[in-house]
Design a protein around this motif. Structure first.
Motif, mmCIF file in Angstrom:
data_model
loop_
_atom_site.group_PDB
_atom_site.id
_atom_site.type_symbol
_atom_site.label_atom_id
_atom_site.label_comp_id
_atom_site.label_asym_id
_atom_site.label_seq_id
_atom_site.Cartn_x
_atom_site.Cartn_y
_atom_site.Cartn_z
ATOM 1 N N VAL A 107 40.896 33.819 31.364
ATOM 2 C CA VAL A 107 42.072 34.574 30.907
ATOM 3 C C VAL A 107 42.712 33.822 29.749
ATOM 4 O O VAL A 107 43.117 32.668 29.895
ATOM 5 C CB VAL A 107 43.081 34.762 32.054
ATOM 6 C CG1 VAL A 107 44.275 35.600 31.566
ATOM 7 C CG2 VAL A 107 42.428 35.428 33.252
ATOM 8 N N ASP A 163 46.842 46.605 29.324
ATOM 9 C CA ASP A 163 46.272 46.726 30.664
ATOM 10 C C ASP A 163 44.886 46.093 30.716
ATOM 11 O O ASP A 163 43.884 46.761 30.925
ATOM 12 C CB ASP A 163 46.214 48.199 31.078
ATOM 13 C CG ASP A 163 45.741 48.374 32.524
ATOM 14 O OD1 ASP A 163 45.835 47.399 33.297
ATOM 15 O OD2 ASP A 163 45.269 49.475 32.857
ATOM 16 N N TRP A 164 44.841 44.764 30.544
ATOM 17 C CA TRP A 164 43.555 44.082 30.576
ATOM 18 C C TRP A 164 42.918 44.154 31.959
ATOM 19 O O TRP A 164 41.696 44.219 32.089
ATOM 20 C CB TRP A 164 43.721 42.624 30.149
ATOM 21 C CG TRP A 164 44.680 41.841 30.990
ATOM 22 C CD1 TRP A 164 46.016 41.692 30.784
ATOM 23 C CD2 TRP A 164 44.373 41.127 32.196
ATOM 24 N NE1 TRP A 164 46.568 40.915 31.778
ATOM 25 C CE2 TRP A 164 45.588 40.563 32.649
ATOM 26 C CE3 TRP A 164 43.206 40.909 32.915
ATOM 27 C CZ2 TRP A 164 45.657 39.800 33.817
ATOM 28 C CZ3 TRP A 164 43.265 40.151 34.076
ATOM 29 C CH2 TRP A 164 44.487 39.607 34.513
ATOM 30 N N ALA A 165 43.751 44.150 32.998
ATOM 31 C CA ALA A 165 43.207 44.205 34.356
ATOM 32 C C ALA A 165 42.475 45.518 34.599
ATOM 33 O O ALA A 165 41.431 45.554 35.254
ATOM 34 C CB ALA A 165 44.330 44.026 35.370
ATOM 35 N N LEU A 168 38.867 45.408 33.032
ATOM 36 C CA LEU A 168 37.831 44.531 33.571
ATOM 37 C C LEU A 168 36.725 45.289 34.319
ATOM 38 O O LEU A 168 35.540 45.043 34.073
ATOM 39 C CB LEU A 168 38.454 43.474 34.469
ATOM 40 C CG LEU A 168 38.738 42.108 33.853
ATOM 41 C CD1 LEU A 168 39.328 41.170 34.902
ATOM 42 C CD2 LEU A 168 37.517 41.493 33.230
ATOM 43 N N PRO A 175 35.556 43.949 41.585
ATOM 44 C CA PRO A 175 36.625 43.338 42.391
ATOM 45 C C PRO A 175 36.215 43.071 43.835
ATOM 46 O O PRO A 175 36.863 42.269 44.519
ATOM 47 C CB PRO A 175 37.749 44.382 42.324
ATOM 48 C CG PRO A 175 37.449 45.218 41.123
ATOM 49 C CD PRO A 175 35.953 45.258 41.036
ATOM 50 N N TRP A 181 38.363 32.266 38.557
ATOM 51 C CA TRP A 181 39.252 32.544 37.435
ATOM 52 C C TRP A 181 39.794 31.241 36.867
ATOM 53 O O TRP A 181 40.076 30.300 37.600
ATOM 54 C CB TRP A 181 40.430 33.395 37.901
ATOM 55 C CG TRP A 181 40.064 34.770 38.361
ATOM 56 C CD1 TRP A 181 39.321 35.090 39.464
ATOM 57 C CD2 TRP A 181 40.423 36.006 37.754
ATOM 58 N NE1 TRP A 181 39.203 36.449 39.572
ATOM 59 C CE2 TRP A 181 39.864 37.036 38.543
ATOM 60 C CE3 TRP A 181 41.171 36.337 36.623
ATOM 61 C CZ2 TRP A 181 40.037 38.383 38.229
ATOM 62 C CZ3 TRP A 181 41.344 37.667 36.305
ATOM 63 C CH2 TRP A 181 40.771 38.683 37.103
ATOM 64 N N THR A 201 48.232 39.651 39.643
ATOM 65 C CA THR A 201 47.092 40.476 39.242
ATOM 66 C C THR A 201 45.784 39.824 39.652
ATOM 67 O O THR A 201 44.857 40.504 40.132
ATOM 68 C CB THR A 201 47.121 40.718 37.727
ATOM 69 O OG1 THR A 201 48.344 41.372 37.375
ATOM 70 C CG2 THR A 201 45.951 41.581 37.284
ATOM 71 N N VAL A 202 45.687 38.511 39.477
ATOM 72 C CA VAL A 202 44.481 37.815 39.930
ATOM 73 C C VAL A 202 44.309 37.993 41.434
ATOM 74 O O VAL A 202 43.207 38.287 41.923
ATOM 75 C CB VAL A 202 44.545 36.322 39.560
ATOM 76 C CG1 VAL A 202 43.378 35.567 40.192
ATOM 77 C CG2 VAL A 202 44.541 36.147 38.050
ATOM 78 N N LEU A 205 42.960 41.445 42.181
ATOM 79 C CA LEU A 205 41.606 41.743 41.718
ATOM 80 C C LEU A 205 40.524 40.889 42.391
ATOM 81 O O LEU A 205 39.343 41.088 42.111
ATOM 82 C CB LEU A 205 41.518 41.530 40.201
ATOM 83 C CG LEU A 205 42.217 42.552 39.314
ATOM 84 C CD1 LEU A 205 42.111 42.138 37.853
ATOM 85 C CD2 LEU A 205 41.626 43.943 39.511
ATOM 86 N N THR A 206 40.922 39.957 43.245
ATOM 87 C CA THR A 206 39.933 39.045 43.794
ATOM 88 C C THR A 206 39.624 39.334 45.249
ATOM 89 O O THR A 206 40.520 39.604 46.059
ATOM 90 C CB THR A 206 40.397 37.582 43.681
ATOM 91 O OG1 THR A 206 41.702 37.456 44.252
ATOM 92 C CG2 THR A 206 40.428 37.119 42.250
#
Length: 303
Positions: A107, A163-165, A168, A175, A181, A201-202, A205-206
Motif C-alpha cells: 500500500v 476506492d482502491w479497496a 483490488l 479476499p 500487507w 480496510t485491511v 479485506l483479509t
C-alpha cells in the motif's frame, strides 16, 4: 475512502510524479546496497535516484557521502532505512515461505522493487497500489535496466483517496485467501482518520491467516524534534522538510485497534532490530527516531 485532506506528500510537482521522500528512501537503499556490511540489497534503487531530476547529485554509494556514517542524513538516517528494508523483507518472505501466503499487497508502494529483487515462492502475486504517475516512473526505470520480476506483479494505479479497496478484487486479489500487507513509510503523512480507515480496510479485506506490517509514530508533539540532527540535515542537505509533510495530529492506536479485532500484534522499536542484526541506528539525544515503531500483526485462521 482515505481522506488525506490533500496534504502535500512530496508527490505533486516532482518530475515523473515521484515523491521526493520516495527518492530519499531509494537513495538510502542504494547506499545500503554498497556497504560492505549491507543489511539489504536493492540493485535497482540507484537507478531511480539517477533518473529523477529532483534527486540530481544525491549520493548512491557510501564513498559519495560527505563525512560518511557521521552524516546524520546519509549515514544514520540512511542506515535506518536499510535496516527497515531488511526487517520488512524478512517479514514478507517469512509470510510467503513459512506462512504459505501467496498474495502480497504493498500500500503506497512508491519505488519499492520487492517484486523484482526478492526470492518469492512459486505462485506469488505482488499487488502495488500507488498513484499512476509513480508506478509509471518506476516501470519506465525498471524497463530501462531490463528488470524481470520474480513474482507476478500487478500494478494498481490508484490515489489512496479513491476506492482502491474496491479495485483490488478486479485486479485479481482474492479476499477469501490469506494475504500479507505492507504499509511502509506512509502513515506519517495521513490524518488520523485516514490511518484508521486504512487499517480497518485491511482488516475487512483479509482472511484468517493473513499478516500486516506497518510503521507508526508515538510522539504527541513531533515539532519537539524539529532541531534534531536528522531533520536538520534533511532540510539543509536536500531541502526536504519532513515535519512539513507529516500530519502532526496525535496518532491513533492502530495496533490496539487490530488487537481489539482479534489480531495478534507485536510492536518493536527499530533499535530492537539494530541489536538483533548488530548494525543500524541506536538511540541518541533529541532523537527523531525515538517514537518510531514497527508493528507486526497476524490475523488468526478461522477468523
Amino acid at each position: 475512502m482515505v481522506e488525506t485532506a490533500h496534504r502535500n506528500t512530496g508527490v505533486e510537482g516532482v518530475a515523473g510524479g515521484v515523491g521526493v521522500t520516495a527518492l530519499l528512501v531509494a537513495a538510502a537503499r542504494a547506499i545500503e546496497t554498497h556497504r560492505p556490511d549491507s543489511l539489504a540489497q536493492d540493485v535497482f534503487a540507484e537507478h531511480f535516484v539517477l533518473a529523477a531530476p529532483a534527486s540530481k547529485g544525491w549520493p548512491v554509494r557510501p564513498a559519495e557521502v560527505t563525512n560518511g556514517d557521521a552524516n546524520p542524513l546519509w549515514g544514520r538516517f540512511a542506515r535506518y532505512f536499510g535496516l527497515r528494508t531488511r526487517v520488512l523483507d524478512d517479514f514478507l518472505l517469512g509470510s510467503a515461505h513459512t506462512g504459505g501466503v501467496r498474495q502480497v499487497v504493498l500500500v503506497g508502494a512508491g519505488l519499492d522493487s520487492r517484486a523484482y529483487r526478492l526470492e518469492w515462492p512459486s505462485g506469488c502475486v505482488v499487488f502495488e497500489i500507488d498513484r499512476e504517475e509513480v508506478l509509471a516512473f518506476k516501470h519506465q526505470v525498471l524497463d530501462g535496466v531490463s528488470a524481470v520480476p520474480k513474482a507476478a506483479r500487478v500494478p494498481v494505479p490508484m490515489d489512496l483517496r479513491e476506492d482502491w479497496a474496491g479495485s483490488l478484487p478486479g485486479a485479481g486479489f482474492d479476499p477469501a485467501a490469506p494475504s500479507v500487507w505492507l504499509i511502509e513509510g506512509l502513515l506519517f503523512y495521513l490524518p488520523p482518520a485516514a490511518e484508521t480507515y486504512l487499517v480497518d480496510t485491511v482488516d475487512r479485506l483479509t482472511a484468517g491467516g493473513s499478516a500486516l506490517a506497518f510503521e507508526a509514530k508515538l510522539e504527541r508533539d513531533l515539532l519537539a524534534y524539529r532541531d534534531s540532527a536528522l531533520y536538520t540535515a534533511t532540510r539543509e542537505q536536500i531541502g526536504i522538510d519532513l515535519l512539513g509533510l507529516f500530519d502532526l495530529s496525535p496518532r491513533p492506536d492502530s495496533a490496539g485497534r487490530l488487537a481489539d479485532r482479534g489480531w495478534s500484534t507485536a510492536v518493536h522499536t527499530p533499535f530492537d532490530f539494530t541489536r538483533l542484526h548488530g548494525r543500524g541506528p541506536l538511540p541518541e539525544s533529541n532523537d527523531a527516531l525515538a517514537g518510531n515503531r514497527w508493528v507486526f500483526a497476524d490475523k488468526p485462521r478461522g477468523s
